[in-house]
Motif scaffolding. Structure first.
Motif, mmCIF file in Angstrom:
data_model
loop_
_atom_site.group_PDB
_atom_site.id
_atom_site.type_symbol
_atom_site.label_atom_id
_atom_site.label_comp_id
_atom_site.label_asym_id
_atom_site.label_seq_id
_atom_site.Cartn_x
_atom_site.Cartn_y
_atom_site.Cartn_z
ATOM 1 N N UNK A 19 51.507 47.940 42.407
ATOM 2 C CA UNK A 19 50.519 46.777 42.313
ATOM 3 C C UNK A 19 49.351 47.345 41.306
ATOM 4 N N UNK A 20 49.073 46.449 40.035
ATOM 5 C CA UNK A 20 47.956 46.727 39.336
ATOM 6 C C UNK A 20 46.642 46.575 39.983
ATOM 7 N N UNK A 21 45.643 47.412 39.698
ATOM 8 C CA UNK A 21 44.299 47.377 40.260
ATOM 9 C C UNK A 21 43.657 45.959 40.140
ATOM 10 N N UNK A 22 42.923 45.593 41.146
ATOM 11 C CA UNK A 22 42.281 44.211 41.091
ATOM 12 C C UNK A 22 41.236 44.666 40.154
ATOM 13 N N UNK A 23 40.763 43.427 39.505
ATOM 14 C CA UNK A 23 39.696 43.195 38.564
ATOM 15 C C UNK A 23 38.350 43.570 39.269
ATOM 16 N N UNK A 24 37.447 44.042 38.586
ATOM 17 C CA UNK A 24 36.060 44.446 38.973
ATOM 18 C C UNK A 24 35.238 43.174 39.634
ATOM 19 N N UNK A 25 34.794 43.060 40.904
ATOM 20 C CA UNK A 25 34.065 41.847 41.129
ATOM 21 C C UNK A 25 32.633 41.955 40.391
ATOM 22 N N UNK A 26 31.914 40.859 39.984
ATOM 23 C CA UNK A 26 30.708 40.546 39.589
ATOM 24 C C UNK A 26 29.709 40.236 40.379
ATOM 25 N N UNK A 27 28.673 40.783 41.035
ATOM 26 C CA UNK A 27 27.588 40.262 41.865
ATOM 27 C C UNK A 27 26.292 39.818 41.141
ATOM 28 N N UNK A 28 26.044 38.776 41.364
ATOM 29 C CA UNK A 28 24.784 37.940 41.113
ATOM 30 C C UNK A 28 23.704 37.912 42.098
ATOM 31 N N UNK A 29 22.582 38.739 41.983
ATOM 32 C CA UNK A 29 21.698 39.153 42.977
ATOM 33 C C UNK A 29 20.533 37.998 42.809
ATOM 34 N N UNK A 30 20.361 37.044 43.761
ATOM 35 C CA UNK A 30 19.328 35.990 43.696
ATOM 36 C C UNK A 30 18.438 36.171 44.827
ATOM 37 N N UNK A 31 17.223 35.483 44.714
ATOM 38 C CA UNK A 31 16.146 35.587 45.823
ATOM 39 C C UNK A 31 16.669 34.546 46.886
ATOM 40 N N UNK A 32 16.300 34.762 47.937
ATOM 41 C CA UNK A 32 16.447 33.823 49.215
ATOM 42 C C UNK A 32 15.856 32.575 48.738
ATOM 43 N N UNK A 33 16.590 31.369 49.105
ATOM 44 C CA UNK A 33 15.961 29.944 48.636
ATOM 45 C C UNK A 33 16.810 29.472 47.326
ATOM 46 N N UNK A 34 17.710 30.208 46.784
ATOM 47 C CA UNK A 34 18.220 29.866 45.406
ATOM 48 C C UNK A 34 19.379 28.607 45.685
ATOM 49 N N UNK A 35 19.117 27.497 45.011
ATOM 50 C CA UNK A 35 20.193 26.534 45.100
ATOM 51 C C UNK A 35 21.077 26.692 43.788
#
Length: 337
Positions: free
Chosen positions: A82-98
């Motif tokens: 099986x091929x490798x899964x693509x790299x996930x990207x994380x968007x870090x945000x402050x608490x209280x973000x809508x």
């Protein structure tokens, strides 16, 4: 709305990764001329994930980075690999973000907990390799599935400041001065309207090493709910405060009228704001002699029969402990009270 490094509103274009293609490889090795299909599946495309971070207070990281892309999945290969899964990207945000869908204005979710993760764009599934398609009538399928495309969407991140008490008042009412006196915060202070162009947070130290957080929010003007002045942009910060402290100067032409205008702007923006606890602080009372103060007190008792109020002066340090006591009492009252 931004000043300095404080940014509370950004628009982003996010793209998840495409799934890898399945392999149509046929097994080959010495002495085996016609091996069966052994093509592996493609890997999943990378997700775009929003994650809460309690150590962040602003969205400044996205000032110049408006396009977020996750990695593509790898293609399948021989021996059912099986091929490798693509790299996930994380968007870090402050608490209280809508998180809002920019195109539809629909609220997708709100980040309230540290390390809370929300997949905002799922990566595409990998295609299946040819060994999945082997059957009694088709022993050597020479085809496989392509990977599924990832998702693309436009999102808006809106930060609501997280504080116990929100300072509400007209521009130049003395909110920044009060915050600078009762906390260690150093907001910009000047004698003109809209000195505060961003929310300022300060920690109030109370008795026995206890504390609570106060947010100085840009001043309201009449019509703010319709976008006048600084508009509705600052009003969302009030939504996350459990208690509202209305600051009205004692030299106002009509204290009750100012309070009603402020209350009406909150109601027009979001009627639920009226359910929050309220306290009125009459500021700049160092300008009053005892006779004028008693006269004003008598009028306020008539005007505010159900809303508590205190007299304060940030400059002369008058009534500040009583103000803290009142706020602490409100913040820590029992739910049944």
């Amino acid at each position: 709305m931004k000043e300095g490094n404080f940014i509370d509103y950004v628009k982003l274009h996010v793209s998840s990764g495409k799934g890898g293609s399945g392999s149509s490889h046929l097994h080959r090795e010495k002495y085996i001329e016609k091996g069966g299909p052994d093509g592996g599946d493609g890997g999943r495309g990378g997700h775009v994930i929003i994650r809460g971070n309690e150590n962040l207070w602003t969205l400044i990281e996205f000032s110049f980075k408006r396009h977020i892309k996750a990695g593509h999945g790898g293609n399948g290969s021989k021996q059912r690999s099986t091929g490798a899964d693509g790299e996930d990207v994380y968007i870090e945000v402050p608490l209280g973000t809508v998180i809002r869908d920019t195109d539809t204005e629909e609220i997708i979710d709100e980040v309230t907990d540290h390390n809370e993760e929300i997949i905002i764009a799922e990566g595409g599934m990998g295609g299946r390799g040819n060994w999945h398609f082997k059957s009694s009538t088709n022993q050597t399928p020479r085809y496989s599935q392509p990977g599924i495309d990832g998702q693309e969407r436009n999102i808006t991140l809106e930060l609501k400041v997280l504080a116990d008490v929100g300072l509400v008042g007209f521009p130049n009412a003395g909110k920044s001065t009060l915050l600078s006196v009762i906390t260690a915060a150093k907001p910009k202070i000047a004698n003109y309207e809209f000195t505060t162009l961003k929310p300022n947070l300060g920690i109030v130290k109370y008795r026995d090493y206890q504390s609570f957080v106060v947010a100085d929010i840009p001043g309201i003007i009449e019509g703010a709910a319709e976008g006048k002045g600084l508009g509705y942009r600052f009003l969302r910060h009030i939504e996350r405060n459990s208690t509202l402290l209305f600051l009205i100067p004692c030299d106002a032409d009509d204290v009750k009228k100012q309070y009603e205008i402020l209350l009406d702007e909150l109601r027009r923006y979001n009627p639920e704001l009226l359910d929050k606890d309220r306290l009125i602080a009459i500021s700049k009372t160092d300008m009053l002699d005892e006779e004028l103060k008693a006269e004003l007190d008598e009028q306020l008792q008539e005007d505010f029969k159900e809303i508590p109020y205190v007299f304060i002066s940030s400059v002369a340090q008058l009534g500040l402990q009583e103000l803290k006591d009142q706020l602490w009492k409100i913040l820590n009252k029992s739910p049944e009270a």
